[in-house]
Design a protein around this motif. Structure first.
Motif, PDB file in Angstrom:
ATOM      1  N   SER A   1       4.315   4.444  -5.044  1.00  0.00           N
ATOM      2  CA  SER A   1       4.155   5.439  -6.089  1.00  0.00           C
ATOM      3  C   SER A   1       3.572   4.792  -7.354  1.00  0.00           C
ATOM      4  O   SER A   1       2.758   5.392  -8.057  1.00  0.00           O
TER       5      SER A   1
ATOM      6  N   ASP B   1       0.825  -1.222   0.000  1.00  0.00           N
ATOM      7  CA  ASP B   1       0.000   0.000   0.000  1.00  0.00           C
ATOM      8  C   ASP B   1       0.852   1.261   0.000  1.00  0.00           C
ATOM      9  O   ASP B   1       1.932   1.273   0.602  1.00  0.00           O
TER      10      ASP B   1
ATOM     11  N   ALA C   1      -0.269   0.206 -12.079  1.00  0.00           N
ATOM     12  CA  ALA C   1      -0.987   1.413 -11.647  1.00  0.00           C
ATOM     13  C   ALA C   1       0.039   2.414 -11.152  1.00  0.00           C
ATOM     14  O   ALA C   1       1.086   2.028 -10.622  1.00  0.00           O
ATOM     15  N   SER C   2      -0.272   3.671 -11.368  1.00  0.00           N
ATOM     16  CA  SER C   2       0.627   4.731 -10.920  1.00  0.00           C
ATOM     17  C   SER C   2      -0.194   5.733 -10.126  1.00  0.00           C
ATOM     18  O   SER C   2      -1.163   6.288 -10.638  1.00  0.00           O
ATOM     19  N   ALA C   3       0.175   5.917  -8.846  1.00  0.00           N
ATOM     20  CA  ALA C   3      -0.618   6.795  -7.971  1.00  0.00           C
ATOM     21  C   ALA C   3      -0.213   8.246  -8.121  1.00  0.00           C
ATOM     22  O   ALA C   3      -0.905   9.147  -7.673  1.00  0.00           O
TER      23      ALA C   3
END
Ligand code: FMN
Length: 310
Positions: A117, A114, A144-146
């Protein structure tokens, strides 16, 4: 080469490799019995877009080597700036490196941590034997890219580029001042020591434009900004000043008072930098040709703004 010389050479090589700035990742997989495994790695690199491939290298001395070299899947977790503790945990011996972190399993049975980045969920595409390491090439199945800023690593130490730059900005106090002029008058106010000053406000996290809007709301809501008139650092107070030249169609104010520019000599100002700026303003206002001042509280240069003929 003696053994000593070759040890030194390897250290020098490692130091030289370390001069390449990288991010920090945690490479994860799961054993068949579901046990999560992971190690910290900065040898990550993107490889190909079509097909989507990436690589990371693992030392043959790693206790995880056999598991990763035979894994059919692994994930790359790109650590965020706040995740130094994750990096340290996954680089040190531990019975359960995952114990103190929130994580979940990906579609390919890889642990995703969690708050990272970005993550890449991979199947193993190829393993390349490479000296004392093996290169794990992964085929990206999901990612995925936060958008969080990533943790950096350089010459054996972590660095946090985004945090460092905001720290620098927030440690430097910027004072916004508004030169609100109306014909031959300028809006000034007196401080508690009866010294004259311009309407001003410290720029906070909302930024310079908002600070200017707040000044207008408090002093003269009909004012509007024209251009930056002066930017200077006061090296004694470690403060930066930005003065905006502003106009208003009226000569009344909610706060402060409009003062005739011919009366400037009669006033005592908070400092000499402000006094000389207003003297320059009086001259330029008369000629209607303005300049921008850059410098510190005593020395600087005025660059003339070229008037555009319409
Ligand atoms: C910032 C950083 C980057 C690292 N990069 C790598 C790497 O790319 N490949 C690798 O095998 N080990 C790398 N390591 C070392 C491993 O994380 C560490 O040796 C390993 O986790 C030791 O535990 P293990 O033997 O149980 O795997 C790195 C360590 C740190 C702190």
């Amino acid at each position: 080469m003696s053994e000593m010389e070759s040890v030194n050479k390897i250290r020098e090589l490692r130091d030289a490799f370390g001069s390449f700035m990288t991010g920090v990742t945690v490479v994860t997989t799961c054993k068949d019995d579901g046990t999560p495994l992971g190690f910290t790695a900065n040898s990550f690199a993107s490889v190909s877009l079509d097909p989507a491939l990436l690589l990371v290298s693992i030392a043959k001395t790693s206790s995880n080597y056999d598991n990763f070299a035979h894994a059919s899947h692994f994930a790359i977790n790109i650590l965020a700036e706040e995740q130094k503790d994750v990096s340290n945990t996954f680089a040190r011996p531990s019975d359960d490196r995952f114990a103190n972190f929130v994580w979940s399993k990906s579609e390919n049975q890889n642990p995703l941590i969690d708050g990272v980045s970005a993550w890449f969920d991979c199947t193993t595409y190829q393993i390349v034997d490479a000296g004392d390491h093996a290169i794990l090439i992964g085929k990206v199945e999901n990612f995925a890219s936060a958008g969080f800023a990533g943790l950096g690593y350089y010459r054996g130490a972590y660095f946090t580029p985004a945090k460092s730059s905001t720290d620098v900005i927030s440690s430097m106090k910027v004072m916004m001042m508004a030169l609100i002029g109306h014909e031959n008058q300028i809006l000034l106010e007196q401080n508690s020591e009866q010294k004259w000053t311009l309407p001003h406000l410290v720029v906070d996290k909302d930024g310079a434009e908002k600070a200017l809007e707040k000044i207008f709301a408090a002093y003269q809501p009909e004012a509007s900004p024209s251009f930056i008139y002066s930017v200077y650092d006061d090296v004694t107070t470690q403060q930066q000043y930005i003065a905006f030249l502003c106009n208003t169609p009226v000569s009344t104010a909610h706060k402060g008072q409009f003062v005739d520019l011919n009366d400037l000599e009669k006033l005592t100002f908070v400092d000499s930098a402000l006094q000389s700026m207003l003297m320059r303003y009086r001259k330029e206002n008369y000629l209607k040709t303005y300049g921008v001042y850059y410098g510190n509280q005593t020395n600087g240069t005025v660059r003339q703004i070229v008037k555009e003929e319409v």
